[in-house]
Design a protein around this motif. Sequence first.
Motif, PDB file in Angstrom:
ATOM      1  N   UNK A  38       0.847  -1.188   0.000  1.00 21.77           N
ATOM      2  CA  UNK A  38       0.000   0.000   0.000  1.00 21.77           C
ATOM      3  C   UNK A  38       0.882   1.237   0.000  1.00 21.77           C
ATOM      4  N   UNK A  39       0.409   2.277  -0.653  1.00 24.92           N
ATOM      5  CA  UNK A  39       1.070   3.580  -0.608  1.00 24.92           C
ATOM      6  C   UNK A  39       0.112   4.548   0.070  1.00 24.92           C
ATOM      7  N   UNK A  68       6.597  12.633   2.183  1.00 26.82           N
ATOM      8  CA  UNK A  68       5.166  12.850   2.430  1.00 26.82           C
ATOM      9  C   UNK A  68       4.323  11.621   2.121  1.00 26.82           C
ATOM     10  N   UNK A  69       4.959  10.447   2.033  1.00 21.46           N
ATOM     11  CA  UNK A  69       4.163   9.239   1.853  1.00 21.46           C
ATOM     12  C   UNK A  69       4.897   8.039   2.436  1.00 21.46           C
ATOM     13  N   UNK A  70       4.144   6.982   2.627  1.00 22.00           N
ATOM     14  CA  UNK A  70       4.661   5.722   3.152  1.00 22.00           C
ATOM     15  C   UNK A  70       4.450   4.602   2.136  1.00 22.00           C
ATOM     16  N   UNK A  71       5.390   3.666   2.091  1.00 21.09           N
ATOM     17  CA  UNK A  71       5.185   2.403   1.407  1.00 21.09           C
ATOM     18  C   UNK A  71       5.078   1.328   2.476  1.00 21.09           C
ATOM     19  N   UNK A  72       3.966   0.602   2.453  1.00 20.09           N
ATOM     20  CA  UNK A  72       3.680  -0.374   3.504  1.00 20.09           C
ATOM     21  C   UNK A  72       3.444  -1.744   2.879  1.00 20.09           C
ATOM     22  N   UNK A  73       4.251  -2.716   3.269  1.00 16.28           N
ATOM     23  CA  UNK A  73       3.996  -4.116   2.900  1.00 16.28           C
ATOM     24  C   UNK A  73       3.442  -4.801   4.140  1.00 16.28           C
ATOM     25  N   UNK A 227      -7.646  -7.763   4.921  1.00 20.11           N
ATOM     26  CA  UNK A 227      -7.438  -6.381   4.490  1.00 20.11           C
ATOM     27  C   UNK A 227      -6.762  -6.401   3.111  1.00 20.11           C
ATOM     28  N   UNK A 228      -7.274  -5.569   2.209  1.00 20.18           N
ATOM     29  CA  UNK A 228      -6.718  -5.476   0.867  1.00 20.18           C
ATOM     30  C   UNK A 228      -5.795  -4.273   0.755  1.00 20.18           C
ATOM     31  N   UNK A 229      -4.592  -4.500   0.257  1.00 20.60           N
ATOM     32  CA  UNK A 229      -3.664  -3.390   0.048  1.00 20.60           C
ATOM     33  C   UNK A 229      -4.222  -2.424  -0.987  1.00 20.60           C
ATOM     34  N   UNK A 230      -3.904  -1.135  -0.861  1.00 22.02           N
ATOM     35  CA  UNK A 230      -4.398  -0.136  -1.793  1.00 22.02           C
ATOM     36  C   UNK A 230      -3.593   1.148  -1.630  1.00 22.02           C
TER      37      UNK A 230
END
Length: 431
Positions: A38-39, A68-73, A227-230
């Motif tokens: 997810x971003x 100003x953003x996160x990358x989440x696995x 939960x679906x990544x998005x």
Amino acid sequence: MANLKINPSRLKGEVKIPPSKSMAHRAIICAALSEGLSIIENIDYSDDIIATIDAMKSLGATIVRYKDHLEVIGVYGVPKKAKDFRIIDCNESGSTLRFLVPISLLFSGSSKFIGKGNLGKRPLTTYYNIFDNQGIEYSYEEGNLNLIINGKLKPGVFEVEGNVSSQFITGLLFTLPLLNGDSKIIITTEMESKGYIDLTLRAMSDFGVEIINNNYREFIIKGNQKYNARNYRVEGDYSQAAFFLCADALGNDVLCQDLDLNSLQGDKEVIDILERMNVVFNSKDTDVKGIINGELIATIIDGSQCPDIIPVLTAVAALSKGTTEIINASRLRIKECDRLAAVTSELNKLGAKIIEKEDGLLVTGVEKLKGNVEVWSHKDHRIAMTLAIASTRCEEPIVIKDYECIAKSYPRFFDDFRTLGGDIHEWNVGK
């Protein structure tokens, strides 16, 4: 200890409101519980948000921070697993603590929750009752956050009070859909802070998890959901916008940008309350500005659904005609400080007329505030920012002690304050 001297000045200009801390917590958690990448855009790295990022990393999520953003696995999308024993440092974030306690029980092994400030004084009895009912091992230290829990949460029926903190309910809502059976949350008292539950359900739905809400009396939760990544953009924060919307009510001229007028945030109620006090709001797209329509007038403010904006609304009430009564606000006593006592003490130093009650305040309006006094934030971000906004109606300068606590929720508040024309200076008392 850092002190700040503020010379009275009128604020004027535009300010981009920080992203919603409430929604950022929720988006990070949902993304971290998903199976993919997810971003999350429009992130402000306040102390509370950093606490939640680090907490989810300790449970196995991979989170990379950019400007100003996160990358989440998410934890279910990679072979990396939570350690058998992990330390979750909540700093001073009540949301991180109460959201993560049940979430940590999705994973094998033990979790130790630590923190600082008044966090260890916030009640966790709701969870202790659940631990006792389910045979989950736990130990804690009275007055300090040093909670160790070992076990896994099981599906079932959970009876929870609705007038202690909605954070307990949110923590369970995040967790129960991932269990291997169906669950139900029954609310045993009148529900307060319904807006925060709405935010939780909205975020979970955005990430693909559905819950049935039966009029906030019970929540029906199907198990075995995912939960679906998005990709997700965090909306502007009404609890932070409240400071500048209240500044408008006090005669300043600030345009607040990046506010969703259809937001479900409970603190959006600041607009309705200020309208009752004779403020007219002009809005276009995501821009909002308030203008006084004559003179400010007193009203009754119910703090049960929007406790975080009560301190700054008290500053507005202090300069309104008549007596404003703030009711159903006892939960403000168990925040970062006792906010009812703190806002009474510090605004009265400035010449306000506030009487503290057990669960609220009586605020009799005055024409102006004095200044030429030292006030204290009580190391509470919302008290520090409230005093800064109140300074715009002071006759003389004020000094705010321990102002740096704003980093908890709005690190750039005083940068924005200065950009709007605020006259502020670092101040060493006695020099």
